[in-house]
Structure formats: structure tokens, C-alpha cells
Design a protein around this motif. Structure first.
Motif, PDB file in Angstrom:
ATOM      1  N   MET A   1       0.848  -1.081   0.019  1.00 20.96           N
ATOM      2  CA  MET A   1      -0.201  -0.096   0.059  1.00 20.96           C
ATOM      3  C   MET A   1       0.870   1.357   0.111  1.00 20.96           C
ATOM      4  SD  MET A   1      -3.368  -0.471   2.280  1.00 20.96           S
ATOM      5  CE  MET A   1      -4.268  -2.098   2.306  1.00 20.96           C
ATOM      6  N   THR A  33      -5.289   7.114   0.940  1.00 22.23           N
ATOM      7  CA  THR A  33      -4.309   6.281   1.043  1.00 22.23           C
ATOM      8  C   THR A  33      -3.070   6.948   0.290  1.00 22.23           C
ATOM      9  OG1 THR A  33      -5.553   4.356   1.333  1.00 22.23           O
ATOM     10  CG2 THR A  33      -3.303   4.154   0.779  1.00 22.23           C
ATOM     11  N   GLY A  38       0.477   5.878   1.541  1.00 24.63           N
ATOM     12  CA  GLY A  38      -0.079   4.679   2.019  1.00 24.63           C
ATOM     13  C   GLY A  38       0.102   4.422   3.708  1.00 24.63           C
ATOM     14  N   GLN A  61      -5.740  -3.784   9.474  1.00 22.06           N
ATOM     15  CA  GLN A  61      -5.779  -2.584   9.538  1.00 22.06           C
ATOM     16  C   GLN A  61      -6.059  -2.325  10.966  1.00 22.06           C
ATOM     17  OE1 GLN A  61      -8.394  -1.468   6.598  1.00 22.06           O
ATOM     18  NE2 GLN A  61      -6.717  -0.338   5.453  1.00 22.06           N
ATOM     19  N   GLY A 118      -6.365   2.284   3.258  1.00 18.30           N
ATOM     20  CA  GLY A 118      -7.114   1.223   2.487  1.00 18.30           C
ATOM     21  C   GLY A 118      -8.675   1.455   2.765  1.00 18.30           C
ATOM     22  N   ARG A 121     -10.361   3.279  -0.074  1.00 16.44           N
ATOM     23  CA  ARG A 121     -10.634   2.213  -1.179  1.00 16.44           C
ATOM     24  C   ARG A 121     -11.624   1.421  -0.878  1.00 16.44           C
ATOM     25  NH1 ARG A 121      -4.033   1.006  -1.600  1.00 16.44           N
ATOM     26  NH2 ARG A 121      -3.336   2.915  -2.519  1.00 16.44           N
ATOM     27  N   TYR A 122     -11.859   0.843   0.162  1.00 18.53           N
ATOM     28  CA  TYR A 122     -12.681  -0.196   0.519  1.00 18.53           C
ATOM     29  C   TYR A 122     -14.391   0.728   0.292  1.00 18.53           C
ATOM     30  CZ  TYR A 122     -15.976  -3.062   3.406  1.00 18.53           C
ATOM     31  OH  TYR A 122     -16.961  -3.756   3.925  1.00 18.53           O
ATOM     32  N   HIS A 147     -10.477  -6.732   0.862  1.00 12.07           N
ATOM     33  CA  HIS A 147     -10.150  -5.561   1.816  1.00 12.07           C
ATOM     34  C   HIS A 147     -10.140  -6.327   3.062  1.00 12.07           C
ATOM     35  CE1 HIS A 147     -10.515  -2.186  -0.941  1.00 12.07           C
ATOM     36  NE2 HIS A 147     -11.227  -2.932  -1.546  1.00 12.07           N
TER      37      HIS A 147
END
Length: 153
Positions: A1, A33, A38, A61, A118, A121-122, A147
Motif C-alpha cells: 500500500m 491512502t 500509504g 488494519q 485502505g 478504497r474499500y 479488503h
């Protein structure tokens, strides 16, 4: 990431993020992110009375939640609900089952940081998929698997 590009300073106010609506929730991605190389992502979420995720867990995470306004009931690893309100900061290490729900009569708002990044993105992927036709429970399972998120019913 992580990213090879060094992140640049960025200042974002609570209502200046990229609007998305995963699960029908009003969210704004404050820091993507990619904005942090990242390291993390930051999202502001508004929950109407009664809204909030069922217990779930992230395998890769850690999360921090900061309650900006409203009141939530928070559960961690099956605990009895704990009432939390504005100014409360929660650290949720990966692998811990958690859920929360707005228990007030007005919208509640929190900021969610995921480390590493992240979550943006999810939630964007869920928002875009739900906007299209044909998104099913199987599609949701695939997104969750990609994810590293597990929901408990």
C-alpha cells in the motif's frame, strides 16, 4: 500500500472531502491512502439515528475513531455496549471485533483513520458498486475478502 511518491502537506476541513455513500451512509474521504504515501487514510462519516455497522473485524488494519458529535454505543469483542460521545478517541487494533450505533436523536459524526491506509478504497469500491445495477451479497463478500474485512451477523 505504500507509494514511491513522497506525500505533500494537505489541509482538509471536515466538509471538504470527496463525498461517497457506501451502505447508504454519508461519508467524505478526507485523506486518501495515496495522499499519505500509504501510511493511513481518513474518512468522516455521518450516521443518522440508529445507523452504524454490525460487529466486524479488519485483519490488516488498525483503526482510530474520533467522535466529533452525537452519541454512539460501542461494542468491542462482544462486550456490553459502552456509550461514547464527542471528544472520545478509540483505538481498535486489527483482529478485534467491533461495532457501533448512533443512539441519539440527531445525526452523529466521527472520523475514522485506518493504518495502513485502505479504508478509503474499500468504502469507495462499495459506494461505486452499490450505485451500479446487480451488486449482490456475493459481490459484497468478494469486496470484503479483498479488503480483509469480516462482518458478523
Amino acid at each position: 500500500m505504500s507509494s514511491n511518491a513522497a506525500p505533500s502537506p494537505k489541509v482538509v476541513e471536515l466538509n471538504q472531502g470527496e463525498p461517497i455513500t457506501p451502505f447508504g451512509l454519508d461519508m467524505q474521504i478526507l485523506l486518501r491512502t495515496e495522499d499519505t504515501g500509504g501510511a493511513f487514510s481518513a474518512i468522516c462519516c455521518v450516521h443518522k439515528p440508529g445507523e452504524g455497522p454490525v460487529p466486524h473485524m479488519h485483519d490488516h488494519q488498525d483503526e482510530y475513531f474520533y467522535v466529533v458529535e452525537g452519541e454512539y454505543d460501542l461494542t468491542i469483542n462482544g462486550s456490553e455496549p459502552r456509550r461514547i460521545g464527542p471528544g472520545t478517541l478509540i483505538f481498535m487494533p486489527k483482529g478485534n471485533k467491533h461495532g457501533f450505533k448512533n443512539v441519539g436523536d440527531t445525526p452523529a459524526r466521527m472520523i475514522d483513520w485506518s493504518i495502513p491506509g485502505g479504508q478509503d478504497r474499500y468504502f469507495r469500491e462499495i459506494s461505486e458498486a452499490q450505485a451500479g445495477a446487480g451488486f449482490t451479497g456475493n459481490g459484497m463478500d468478494e469486496v470484503n475478502a479483498r479488503h480483509h474485512t469480516t462482518y458478523f451477523r
